[in-house]
Design a protein around this motif. Structure first.
Motif, PDB file in Angstrom:
ATOM      1  N   VAL A 120       0.849  -1.199   0.000  1.00  0.00           N
ATOM      2  CA  VAL A 120       0.000   0.000   0.000  1.00  0.00           C
ATOM      3  C   VAL A 120       0.882   1.245   0.000  1.00  0.00           C
ATOM      4  N   HIS A 121       1.950   1.211   0.783  1.00  0.00           N
ATOM      5  CA  HIS A 121       2.869   2.345   0.840  1.00  0.00           C
ATOM      6  C   HIS A 121       3.624   2.510  -0.474  1.00  0.00           C
ATOM      7  N   HIS A 122       4.000   1.409  -1.080  1.00  0.00           N
ATOM      8  CA  HIS A 122       4.779   1.452  -2.323  1.00  0.00           C
ATOM      9  C   HIS A 122       3.917   1.697  -3.564  1.00  0.00           C
ATOM     10  N   SER A 123       2.614   1.678  -3.398  1.00  0.00           N
ATOM     11  CA  SER A 123       1.723   1.794  -4.556  1.00  0.00           C
ATOM     12  C   SER A 123       1.674   3.204  -5.135  1.00  0.00           C
ATOM     13  N   ASP A 124       2.213   4.187  -4.417  1.00  0.00           N
ATOM     14  CA  ASP A 124       2.072   5.589  -4.828  1.00  0.00           C
ATOM     15  C   ASP A 124       2.970   5.914  -6.018  1.00  0.00           C
ATOM     16  N   THR A 125       2.357   6.083  -7.189  1.00  0.00           N
ATOM     17  CA  THR A 125       3.111   6.418  -8.401  1.00  0.00           C
ATOM     18  C   THR A 125       3.399   7.917  -8.491  1.00  0.00           C
ATOM     19  N   ASN A 126       2.748   8.714  -7.645  1.00  0.00           N
ATOM     20  CA  ASN A 126       2.971  10.161  -7.596  1.00  0.00           C
ATOM     21  C   ASN A 126       3.593  10.514  -6.247  1.00  0.00           C
ATOM     22  N   MET A 127       4.781  10.046  -6.030  1.00  0.00           N
ATOM     23  CA  MET A 127       5.417  10.144  -4.726  1.00  0.00           C
ATOM     24  C   MET A 127       5.692  11.591  -4.313  1.00  0.00           C
ATOM     25  N   ASP A 128       5.243  11.950  -3.107  1.00  0.00           N
ATOM     26  CA  ASP A 128       5.559  13.242  -2.514  1.00  0.00           C
ATOM     27  C   ASP A 128       5.469  13.121  -0.994  1.00  0.00           C
ATOM     28  N   ALA A 129       5.508  14.243  -0.273  1.00  0.00           N
ATOM     29  CA  ALA A 129       5.538  14.198   1.189  1.00  0.00           C
ATOM     30  C   ALA A 129       4.343  13.461   1.773  1.00  0.00           C
ATOM     31  N   SER A 130       3.202  13.514   1.110  1.00  0.00           N
ATOM     32  CA  SER A 130       2.009  12.839   1.627  1.00  0.00           C
ATOM     33  C   SER A 130       2.128  11.318   1.554  1.00  0.00           C
ATOM     34  N   THR A 131       3.054  10.811   0.748  1.00  0.00           N
ATOM     35  CA  THR A 131       3.291   9.367   0.658  1.00  0.00           C
ATOM     36  C   THR A 131       3.726   8.806   2.004  1.00  0.00           C
ATOM     37  N   ASN A 132       4.308   9.663   2.826  1.00  0.00           N
ATOM     38  CA  ASN A 132       4.742   9.266   4.163  1.00  0.00           C
ATOM     39  C   ASN A 132       3.619   8.582   4.942  1.00  0.00           C
ATOM     40  N   PHE A 133       2.363   8.987   4.712  1.00  0.00           N
ATOM     41  CA  PHE A 133       1.229   8.446   5.468  1.00  0.00           C
ATOM     42  C   PHE A 133       0.503   7.343   4.743  1.00  0.00           C
ATOM     43  N   ARG A 134       0.914   7.090   3.544  1.00  0.00           N
ATOM     44  CA  ARG A 134       0.211   6.092   2.730  1.00  0.00           C
ATOM     45  C   ARG A 134       0.643   4.697   3.171  1.00  0.00           C
ATOM     46  N   GLY A 135       0.088   4.255   4.258  1.00  0.00           N
ATOM     47  CA  GLY A 135       0.398   2.932   4.787  1.00  0.00           C
ATOM     48  C   GLY A 135      -0.863   2.303   5.323  1.00  0.00           C
ATOM     49  N   HIS A 136      -1.004   0.997   5.171  1.00  0.00           N
ATOM     50  CA  HIS A 136      -2.209   0.323   5.662  1.00  0.00           C
ATOM     51  C   HIS A 136      -2.257   0.398   7.182  1.00  0.00           C
ATOM     52  N   PRO A 137      -3.409   0.755   7.769  1.00  0.00           N
ATOM     53  CA  PRO A 137      -3.508   0.899   9.230  1.00  0.00           C
ATOM     54  C   PRO A 137      -3.086  -0.343  10.004  1.00  0.00           C
ATOM     55  N   ILE A 138      -3.378  -1.527   9.476  1.00  0.00           N
ATOM     56  CA  ILE A 138      -3.002  -2.761  10.177  1.00  0.00           C
ATOM     57  C   ILE A 138      -1.492  -2.879  10.271  1.00  0.00           C
ATOM     58  N   GLU A 139      -0.801  -2.570   9.182  1.00  0.00           N
ATOM     59  CA  GLU A 139       0.660  -2.622   9.204  1.00  0.00           C
ATOM     60  C   GLU A 139       1.223  -1.561  10.136  1.00  0.00           C
ATOM     61  N   THR A 140       0.723  -0.346  10.038  1.00  0.00           N
ATOM     62  CA  THR A 140       1.240   0.758  10.845  1.00  0.00           C
ATOM     63  C   THR A 140       1.083   0.484  12.325  1.00  0.00           C
ATOM     64  N   PHE A 141      -0.072   0.009  12.711  1.00  0.00           N
ATOM     65  CA  PHE A 141      -0.365  -0.172  14.133  1.00  0.00           C
ATOM     66  C   PHE A 141       0.280  -1.434  14.701  1.00  0.00           C
ATOM     67  N   LEU A 142       0.082  -2.573  14.038  1.00  0.00           N
ATOM     68  CA  LEU A 142       0.545  -3.844  14.596  1.00  0.00           C
ATOM     69  C   LEU A 142       2.016  -4.138  14.285  1.00  0.00           C
ATOM     70  N   TRP A 143       2.383  -4.043  13.006  1.00  0.00           N
ATOM     71  CA  TRP A 143       3.703  -4.499  12.602  1.00  0.00           C
ATOM     72  C   TRP A 143       4.809  -3.564  13.089  1.00  0.00           C
ATOM     73  N   PHE A 144       4.696  -2.272  12.777  1.00  0.00           N
ATOM     74  CA  PHE A 144       5.747  -1.347  13.154  1.00  0.00           C
ATOM     75  C   PHE A 144       5.687  -0.995  14.639  1.00  0.00           C
ATOM     76  N   GLY A 145       4.503  -1.084  15.235  1.00  0.00           N
ATOM     77  CA  GLY A 145       4.412  -0.911  16.690  1.00  0.00           C
ATOM     78  C   GLY A 145       5.153  -2.022  17.413  1.00  0.00           C
ATOM     79  N   ALA A 146       5.021  -3.240  16.904  1.00  0.00           N
ATOM     80  CA  ALA A 146       5.718  -4.387  17.493  1.00  0.00           C
ATOM     81  C   ALA A 146       7.231  -4.226  17.393  1.00  0.00           C
ATOM     82  N   SER A 147       7.699  -3.593  16.326  1.00  0.00           N
ATOM     83  CA  SER A 147       9.134  -3.360  16.150  1.00  0.00           C
ATOM     84  C   SER A 147       9.708  -2.540  17.296  1.00  0.00           C
ATOM     85  N   ASN A 148       9.026  -1.467  17.676  1.00  0.00           N
ATOM     86  CA  ASN A 148       9.522  -0.599  18.743  1.00  0.00           C
ATOM     87  C   ASN A 148       9.504  -1.295  20.095  1.00  0.00           C
TER      88      ASN A 148
END
Length: 267
Positions: A120-148
């Motif tokens: 979902v994050h890599h799908s952005d063909t028009n990459m700009d600063a807003s791409t920073n937030f283009r991530g699936h909520p499940i990945e953002t919350f569970l996967w990267f939260g678990a990393s920290n």
């Protein structure tokens, strides 16, 4: 140290929105690196992800901070077992959070189930600063939260080091995704140790050889050490994924459901 404590307790949502306004302005005032099609549609979709991010951040912050306080109160982790100056513990804490995130990010590319969410994050063909937030909520919350949480448990990282890490990485992620031109000499100097915007944009190239490289957020040194560093002239980078190239696959609702759709990778 007192100044640092005051800085890291600033609400991350305020910093995030402020940086979004800043980079939105810069991308409209300065020369762009990537040509953006349907800019209004693109921004509107990514703003939905920003709203979800801000809302989830309240829950995410509560869970992660609670877990890190629990680990810290019991002095769990390597840094509690060795005698080192506190300033060094802070620096190493930031480095180790980035180190663990490097491996989590790499797994997000290597494991097909995890890639369904990360694409979902890599799908952005028009990459700009807003791409920073283009991530699936499940990945953002569970996967990267678990990393920290895992990094804190292994290395004994306290909340001040955690706050410093986010104080550094939040503006850096905006820089890395911003649709602005950056000099290539940065890649040959600063880029020997740190991730530059150009090096991160290579990670967003449609060619899978480059997509599966340059995983580090802060220290590109991890990619250099573990054989995942690549380089190509920034002018040759074509961001996004071909299977999400245009139309419905670029919409917010399609991206939310896309992990549960069998989408074959084209490159």
């Amino acid at each position: 140290m007192e100044l640092l404590q005051k800085l890291v307790v600033i609400n991350l949502n305020y910093i995030t929105v402020g940086l979004m306004v800043l980079f939105y302005s810069l991308e409209h005032l300065m020369t762009n690196q990537i040509s953006v099609n349907k800019k209004t549609f693109h921004w509107a979709n990514n703003m939905f992800f920003l709203i979800v991010f801000v809302l989830l951040n309240f829950l995410w912050s509560f869970v992660v901070v609670h877990c890190m306080e629990w680990l810290s109160s019991r002095k769990i982790g390597l840094f509690y077992l060795i005698e080192i100056p506190y300033w060094l513990k802070l620096i190493l804490g930031v480095a180790m959070l980035d180190f663990v995130m490097y491996w989590f990010h790499r797994l997000g590319h290597l494991v097909p189930f995890l890639w369904r969410f990360h694409r979902v994050h890599h799908s952005d063909t028009n990459m700009d600063a807003s791409t920073n937030f283009r991530g699936h909520p499940i990945e953002t919350f569970l996967w990267f939260g678990a990393s920290n949480i895992l990094a804190a448990g292994i290395f004994g990282i306290d909340l001040l080091a955690f706050g410093l890490y986010f104080f550094i990485i939040t503006p850096l992620l905006f820089l890395e995704h911003a649709n602005l031109r950056f000099p290539t000499w940065l890649d040959k100097t600063v880029g020997l140790v740190f991730t530059t915007p150009n090096l991160h944009k290579i990670h967003h190239d449609q060619n899978q050889h480059y997509t599966d490289s340059n995983f580090a957020d802060i220290f590109i040194l991890w990619d250099r050490l573990f054989g995942t560093f690549t380089y190509k002239p920034i002018e040759q980078v074509k961001p996004g994924l071909e299977e999400f190239d245009s139309g419905e696959p670029q919409s917010f609702w399609y991206l939310l459901k896309s992990p549960f759709i069998n989408i074959k990778r084209k490159i």
